[in-house]
Design a protein around this motif. Structure first.
Motif, PDB file in Angstrom:
ATOM      1  N   GLY A 135      63.690 -31.947 -17.628  1.00 27.24           N
ATOM      2  CA  GLY A 135      63.649 -30.667 -16.937  1.00 27.24           C
ATOM      3  C   GLY A 135      63.796 -29.486 -17.873  1.00 27.24           C
ATOM      4  O   GLY A 135      63.145 -28.447 -17.675  1.00 27.24           O
ATOM      5  N   ALA A 136      64.625 -29.642 -18.918  1.00 23.74           N
ATOM      6  CA  ALA A 136      64.868 -28.522 -19.830  1.00 23.74           C
ATOM      7  C   ALA A 136      63.809 -28.415 -20.924  1.00 23.74           C
ATOM      8  O   ALA A 136      63.495 -27.314 -21.376  1.00 23.74           O
ATOM      9  N   TYR A 137      63.259 -29.549 -21.340  1.00 23.82           N
ATOM     10  CA  TYR A 137      62.301 -29.544 -22.453  1.00 23.82           C
ATOM     11  C   TYR A 137      61.042 -30.344 -22.077  1.00 23.82           C
ATOM     12  O   TYR A 137      60.736 -31.383 -22.692  1.00 23.82           O
ATOM     13  N   PRO A 138      60.295 -29.904 -21.078  1.00 20.32           N
ATOM     14  CA  PRO A 138      59.135 -30.696 -20.622  1.00 20.32           C
ATOM     15  C   PRO A 138      58.009 -30.777 -21.656  1.00 20.32           C
ATOM     16  O   PRO A 138      57.203 -31.711 -21.614  1.00 20.32           O
ATOM     17  N   ASP A 139      57.948 -29.810 -22.571  1.00 14.53           N
ATOM     18  CA  ASP A 139      56.877 -29.789 -23.564  1.00 14.53           C
ATOM     19  C   ASP A 139      57.358 -30.194 -24.949  1.00 14.53           C
ATOM     20  O   ASP A 139      56.621 -30.045 -25.934  1.00 14.53           O
ATOM     21  N   ALA A 140      58.572 -30.693 -25.045  1.00 18.57           N
ATOM     22  CA  ALA A 140      59.087 -31.118 -26.351  1.00 18.57           C
ATOM     23  C   ALA A 140      58.323 -32.342 -26.841  1.00 18.57           C
ATOM     24  O   ALA A 140      57.792 -33.123 -26.045  1.00 18.57           O
ATOM     25  N   PRO A 160      57.690 -37.257 -23.563  1.00 23.14           N
ATOM     26  CA  PRO A 160      57.141 -38.501 -23.003  1.00 23.14           C
ATOM     27  C   PRO A 160      58.061 -39.701 -23.213  1.00 23.14           C
ATOM     28  O   PRO A 160      58.235 -40.529 -22.319  1.00 23.14           O
ATOM     29  N   GLU A 161      58.680 -39.779 -24.397  1.00 27.56           N
ATOM     30  CA  GLU A 161      59.601 -40.888 -24.646  1.00 27.56           C
ATOM     31  C   GLU A 161      60.835 -40.772 -23.752  1.00 27.56           C
ATOM     32  O   GLU A 161      61.367 -41.792 -23.281  1.00 27.56           O
ATOM     33  N   ALA A 162      61.286 -39.534 -23.533  1.00 27.57           N
ATOM     34  CA  ALA A 162      62.424 -39.348 -22.631  1.00 27.57           C
ATOM     35  C   ALA A 162      62.087 -39.813 -21.226  1.00 27.57           C
ATOM     36  O   ALA A 162      62.919 -40.422 -20.540  1.00 27.57           O
ATOM     37  N   ALA A 178      58.188 -41.657 -13.468  1.00 24.54           N
ATOM     38  CA  ALA A 178      58.617 -41.408 -14.845  1.00 24.54           C
ATOM     39  C   ALA A 178      57.684 -42.097 -15.839  1.00 24.54           C
ATOM     40  O   ALA A 178      57.301 -41.512 -16.860  1.00 24.54           O
ATOM     41  N   PHE A 179      57.302 -43.340 -15.552  1.00 24.32           N
ATOM     42  CA  PHE A 179      56.427 -44.069 -16.481  1.00 24.32           C
ATOM     43  C   PHE A 179      55.031 -43.442 -16.529  1.00 24.32           C
ATOM     44  O   PHE A 179      54.385 -43.424 -17.592  1.00 24.32           O
ATOM     45  N   ILE A 180      54.546 -42.959 -15.390  1.00 28.03           N
ATOM     46  CA  ILE A 180      53.242 -42.284 -15.389  1.00 28.03           C
ATOM     47  C   ILE A 180      53.284 -41.063 -16.296  1.00 28.03           C
ATOM     48  O   ILE A 180      52.365 -40.803 -17.084  1.00 28.03           O
ATOM     49  N   GLY A 181      54.374 -40.284 -16.190  1.00 24.86           N
ATOM     50  CA  GLY A 181      54.507 -39.125 -17.071  1.00 24.86           C
ATOM     51  C   GLY A 181      54.609 -39.512 -18.530  1.00 24.86           C
ATOM     52  O   GLY A 181      54.162 -38.777 -19.417  1.00 24.86           O
ATOM     53  N   ALA A 182      55.197 -40.701 -18.791  1.00 23.92           N
ATOM     54  CA  ALA A 182      55.357 -41.139 -20.178  1.00 23.92           C
ATOM     55  C   ALA A 182      54.024 -41.499 -20.823  1.00 23.92           C
ATOM     56  O   ALA A 182      53.790 -41.179 -21.998  1.00 23.92           O
ATOM     57  N   ILE A 183      53.145 -42.169 -20.076  1.00 24.64           N
ATOM     58  CA  ILE A 183      51.891 -42.641 -20.692  1.00 24.64           C
ATOM     59  C   ILE A 183      50.720 -41.703 -20.443  1.00 24.64           C
ATOM     60  O   ILE A 183      49.590 -42.028 -20.815  1.00 24.64           O
ATOM     61  N   ARG A 184      50.963 -40.556 -19.819  1.00 27.86           N
ATOM     62  CA  ARG A 184      49.858 -39.613 -19.621  1.00 27.86           C
ATOM     63  C   ARG A 184      49.322 -39.175 -20.987  1.00 27.86           C
ATOM     64  O   ARG A 184      50.059 -38.733 -21.858  1.00 27.86           O
TER      65      ARG A 184
END
Length: 285
Positions: free
Chosen positions: A188-193, A197-199, A219-225
């Motif tokens: 939430g604080a660092y979405p573009d860090a 994706p690893e977080a 969460a996994f979908i966001g990780a592998i996007r």
């Protein structure tokens, strides 16, 4: 025999007369270039005729008239023209082949762009399905067990690097509830860090512990996007398929597993083994 000699003498006299006339004919300076060329041609013809007559007289044998030099040159030019035509034919063939290859390359590029768009749309559709199946957000349960013994939450981190390190340390310590909250706060604080994706990947792991399948899948979908090329990405894809199967979305789970050999052909043996297990659970064809 006498008639033949008379005819030969007459031809010789005609040639000599014609040569004399040609030799004595003054060339007017006012003659055009065309008339001058004609005169030159006549002199050549007369010269050739004299040569034939003298040869016949001296040898008393039939004279074979050789082709004129012009004919030889015309023959040579015809041969060169034929060679040029063959060369042009080969060049045209090469150009047609190159044009065909360019068309094939354009079609392949268009197909690749279509595949990439289809994969991106598929991930978006999966995310929407998971969001639709996800229940209303609930407050996380109070920490129990090892999490309760861990004591109060650590102080806020001063940078994204420290925040990620703290969340990871909580997970390694077995404080999954606290780690879940820490990774959620990091995303939430660092979405573009760079490590966002690893977080999300580790966040999905903590959600799996308490059986939050829909949230873990998100969460996994966001990780592998974007299909990152990292060591954890193949495992994230397999875990996404596992959560989709748990949500009874077996078709989506099988389609997700089908991307593993295409996107991550160098996945480790343990990851491939877990993928095979999920494939068997989902009864993929």
């Amino acid at each position: 025999m006498r008639k033949r000699r008379l005819a030969l003498s007459a031809a010789l006299g005609l040639a000599l007369c014609a040569g004399a006339v040609a030799a004595q004919t003054p060339v007017d300076e006012s003659l055009s270039k065309r008339d001058a060329r004609r005169l030159d041609n006549m002199e050549k013809v007369v010269g050739e005729l004299r040569s034939i007559v003298f040869r016949a007289r001296d040898t008393r044998q039939p004279v074979v008239v050789e082709p004129a030099d012009t004919d030889a040159r015309l023959s040579e030019l015809s041969g060169r023209l034929a060679d040029l035509e063959q060369t042009l034919t080969r060049v045209n063939g090469s150009l047609e082949t190159t044009a065909h290859q360019l068309d094939e390359t354009k079609r392949e590029n268009a197909a690749l762009r279509g595949d990439i768009k289809a994969l991106s749309d598929k991930l978006s559709a999966l995310e929407q399905k998971v969001d639709a199946a996800q229940a209303a957000p609930q407050a996380p349960p109070p920490p129990t067990g090892a999490a309760a013994e861990a004591g109060p939450a650590p102080p806020p981190a001063a940078s994204p690097t420290e925040a990620f390190a703290q969340a990871r340390q909580l997970m390694l310590a077995g404080s999954y509830d606290a780690a879940e909250a820490a990774f959620r706060d990091y995303v939430g604080a660092y979405p573009d860090a760079p490590r966002a994706p690893e977080a999300r990947y580790w966040w999905g792991k903590t959600l799996q512990v308490r059986g939050a399948h829909a949230e873990a899948a998100t969460a996994f979908i966001g990780a592998i996007r974007g299909w990152p090329k990292t060591a954890w990405a193949p495992d994230a894809l397999v875990e996404l398929a596992r959560e989709l199967n748990a949500l009874r979305k077996t078709t989506d789970a099988c389609e997700t597993l089908a991307e593993l050999p295409r996107k991550y052909p160098k996945a480790t043996a343990p990851v491939k083994a877990r993928a095979a297990a999920v494939r068997a659970q989902a009864k993929c064809g």
